[in-house]
Design a protein around this motif. Sequence first.
Motif, mmCIF file in Angstrom:
data_model
loop_
_atom_site.group_PDB
_atom_site.id
_atom_site.type_symbol
_atom_site.label_atom_id
_atom_site.label_comp_id
_atom_site.label_asym_id
_atom_site.label_seq_id
_atom_site.Cartn_x
_atom_site.Cartn_y
_atom_site.Cartn_z
ATOM 1 N N LYS A 146 0.800 -1.217 0.000
ATOM 2 C CA LYS A 146 0.000 0.000 0.000
ATOM 3 C C LYS A 146 0.834 1.269 0.000
ATOM 4 O O LYS A 146 0.282 2.366 0.085
ATOM 5 N N SER A 147 2.151 1.158 -0.090
ATOM 6 C CA SER A 147 2.985 2.349 0.007
ATOM 7 C C SER A 147 2.691 3.328 -1.130
ATOM 8 O O SER A 147 2.606 4.541 -0.908
ATOM 9 N N SER A 148 2.523 2.810 -2.367
ATOM 10 C CA SER A 148 2.236 3.698 -3.500
ATOM 11 C C SER A 148 0.866 4.353 -3.356
ATOM 12 O O SER A 148 0.663 5.501 -3.774
ATOM 13 N N MET A 149 -0.083 3.634 -2.741
ATOM 14 C CA MET A 149 -1.432 4.191 -2.553
ATOM 15 C C MET A 149 -1.405 5.325 -1.523
ATOM 16 O O MET A 149 -1.985 6.391 -1.739
ATOM 17 N N TYR A 150 -0.742 5.081 -0.412
ATOM 18 C CA TYR A 150 -0.609 6.138 0.594
ATOM 19 C C TYR A 150 0.200 7.309 0.034
ATOM 20 O O TYR A 150 -0.064 8.472 0.370
ATOM 21 N N GLY A 151 1.188 7.004 -0.815
ATOM 22 C CA GLY A 151 1.968 8.069 -1.437
ATOM 23 C C GLY A 151 1.116 8.944 -2.331
ATOM 24 O O GLY A 151 1.251 10.183 -2.331
ATOM 25 N N ALA A 152 0.225 8.310 -3.115
ATOM 26 C CA ALA A 152 -0.688 9.071 -3.972
ATOM 27 C C ALA A 152 -1.618 9.939 -3.130
ATOM 28 O O ALA A 152 -1.896 11.096 -3.468
ATOM 29 N N MET A 153 -2.095 9.382 -2.009
ATOM 30 C CA MET A 153 -2.974 10.148 -1.117
ATOM 31 C C MET A 153 -2.247 11.336 -0.517
ATOM 32 O O MET A 153 -2.777 12.453 -0.471
ATOM 33 N N LEU A 154 -1.023 11.113 -0.060
ATOM 34 C CA LEU A 154 -0.250 12.200 0.566
ATOM 35 C C LEU A 154 -0.007 13.331 -0.425
ATOM 36 O O LEU A 154 -0.181 14.516 -0.076
ATOM 37 N N GLY A 155 0.378 12.985 -1.654
ATOM 38 C CA GLY A 155 0.619 14.011 -2.668
ATOM 39 C C GLY A 155 -0.634 14.803 -2.986
ATOM 40 O O GLY A 155 -0.589 16.038 -3.122
ATOM 41 N N ALA A 156 -1.775 14.106 -3.093
ATOM 42 C CA ALA A 156 -3.038 14.786 -3.408
ATOM 43 C C ALA A 156 -3.504 15.650 -2.235
ATOM 44 O O ALA A 156 -4.040 16.751 -2.442
ATOM 45 N N CYS A 157 -3.299 15.161 -1.021
ATOM 46 C CA CYS A 157 -3.685 15.954 0.155
ATOM 47 C C CYS A 157 -2.893 17.254 0.228
ATOM 48 O O CYS A 157 -3.412 18.300 0.649
ATOM 49 N N LYS A 158 -1.634 17.198 -0.184
ATOM 50 C CA LYS A 158 -0.815 18.412 -0.212
ATOM 51 C C LYS A 158 -1.362 19.414 -1.227
ATOM 52 O O LYS A 158 -1.461 20.611 -0.956
ATOM 53 N N VAL A 159 -1.746 18.885 -2.414
ATOM 54 C CA VAL A 159 -2.277 19.755 -3.477
ATOM 55 C C VAL A 159 -3.590 20.397 -3.046
ATOM 56 O O VAL A 159 -3.823 21.595 -3.260
ATOM 57 N N HIS A 160 -4.470 19.601 -2.417
ATOM 58 C CA HIS A 160 -5.808 20.087 -2.066
ATOM 59 C C HIS A 160 -5.906 20.616 -0.630
ATOM 60 O O HIS A 160 -6.984 21.036 -0.192
ATOM 61 N N GLY A 161 -4.790 20.567 0.102
ATOM 62 C CA GLY A 161 -4.773 21.151 1.433
ATOM 63 C C GLY A 161 -5.577 20.420 2.482
ATOM 64 O O GLY A 161 -6.115 21.034 3.406
ATOM 65 N N ASN A 162 -5.674 19.093 2.352
ATOM 66 C CA ASN A 162 -6.416 18.303 3.339
ATOM 67 C C ASN A 162 -5.426 17.773 4.388
ATOM 68 O O ASN A 162 -4.823 16.714 4.219
ATOM 69 N N MET A 163 -5.260 18.527 5.465
ATOM 70 C CA MET A 163 -4.253 18.195 6.461
ATOM 71 C C MET A 163 -4.550 16.909 7.236
ATOM 72 O O MET A 163 -3.650 16.071 7.418
#
Length: 350
Positions: free
Chosen positions: A275-292
């Motif tokens: 799941k590392s790539s999935m969590y990585g995708a989530m982390l990157g998107a959260c940074k873009v959309h500002g979901n802390m």
Amino acid sequence: MLPDHFTFGSALKACGAISVLFNVELIHTCIIKLGYWDEKVATASLIDSYAKCRSLSSARVIYDSMCEPDLVSSTALISGYSMDRNYSDDAMKLFCKIHRKGLRIDGILLSSLLGVCANVTSVKFGTQIHAYMHKKQPMGDLALDNALVDMYAKSGEYLDSRRAFDEMPSRNVISWTSLITACAQHGLGEDAVTLFARMEEDGVKPNDVTFLSLLSACSHSGMMNKGMEYFTSMMSKYGIDPRAKHYSSAIDLLARGGQLEDAWMLLQKTNTECKSSMYGAMLGACKVHGNMPLGETAAKNLFSIDPESSVNYAVLANMYAESCLWEDAQRTRKLLAKTSKGKEVGFSVI
């Protein structure tokens, strides 16, 4: 009863298929002891097995020891070179050498050479192979045509890749998938969708790699709804079970589209352990959309999976900094210095 050179050839083929170098070396010793060293079947099988075991230096030593290298041994060595980009120059020099000697060159050898060109994005040499194909090679070699499409696509020459595809007298799933992958690499989501529709009309059944390329194309072109439609039809219409990479692409697709909650729900439903790539995708998107909150949760999961990866700490620290949470950013930076291997220093090719 002693084995002959044909027996050794079959045994070496099996060893090469599962990449057992130790057994290849044992058989090599037996071949020398029993006097089969001059048998081309045994020698070519040795070259092929060493190459598949990634012992390319040993394969080259055997090749150079042959009095008259033939097409089979040359193809085996070049095929081995095509699997390691560090040997690309050796592959090209070897091709020039056997061409000067006037050895017969077939589609399998040319396909391997095009694979070498694709690995190092050498479109200059690839176009020379293409010209040679027009002059010497009969039309209709499906594997060779597929290799040509893939070479142009990976070299960044999408139009040449499309032209080579359009000129093919017949196509299979690899042909269509190669061009759809090229569309994904060049951000041409609409073209990828159109190609897939044509592929279905031609009655060609897509495979899991086709859908992976489609999801990537849709993700990088902002086509979230279409991409999720493909993700669903992959399972319901074609009965293909998603792999970790499919889930990662679907999560990335939803996350890029701002559907972070849906992406998180999909991540939680996946049964795969990787799941590392999935969590990585989530982390990157959260940074873009500002979901802390979601970003912090994704980062903590990444820290537990791969604590030495510096990029996860850096992304989370930057998120804190953009939200003016300076203490949290500083704490994460200290954690980066303490726990991970450190951020890799940037460098220039020049």
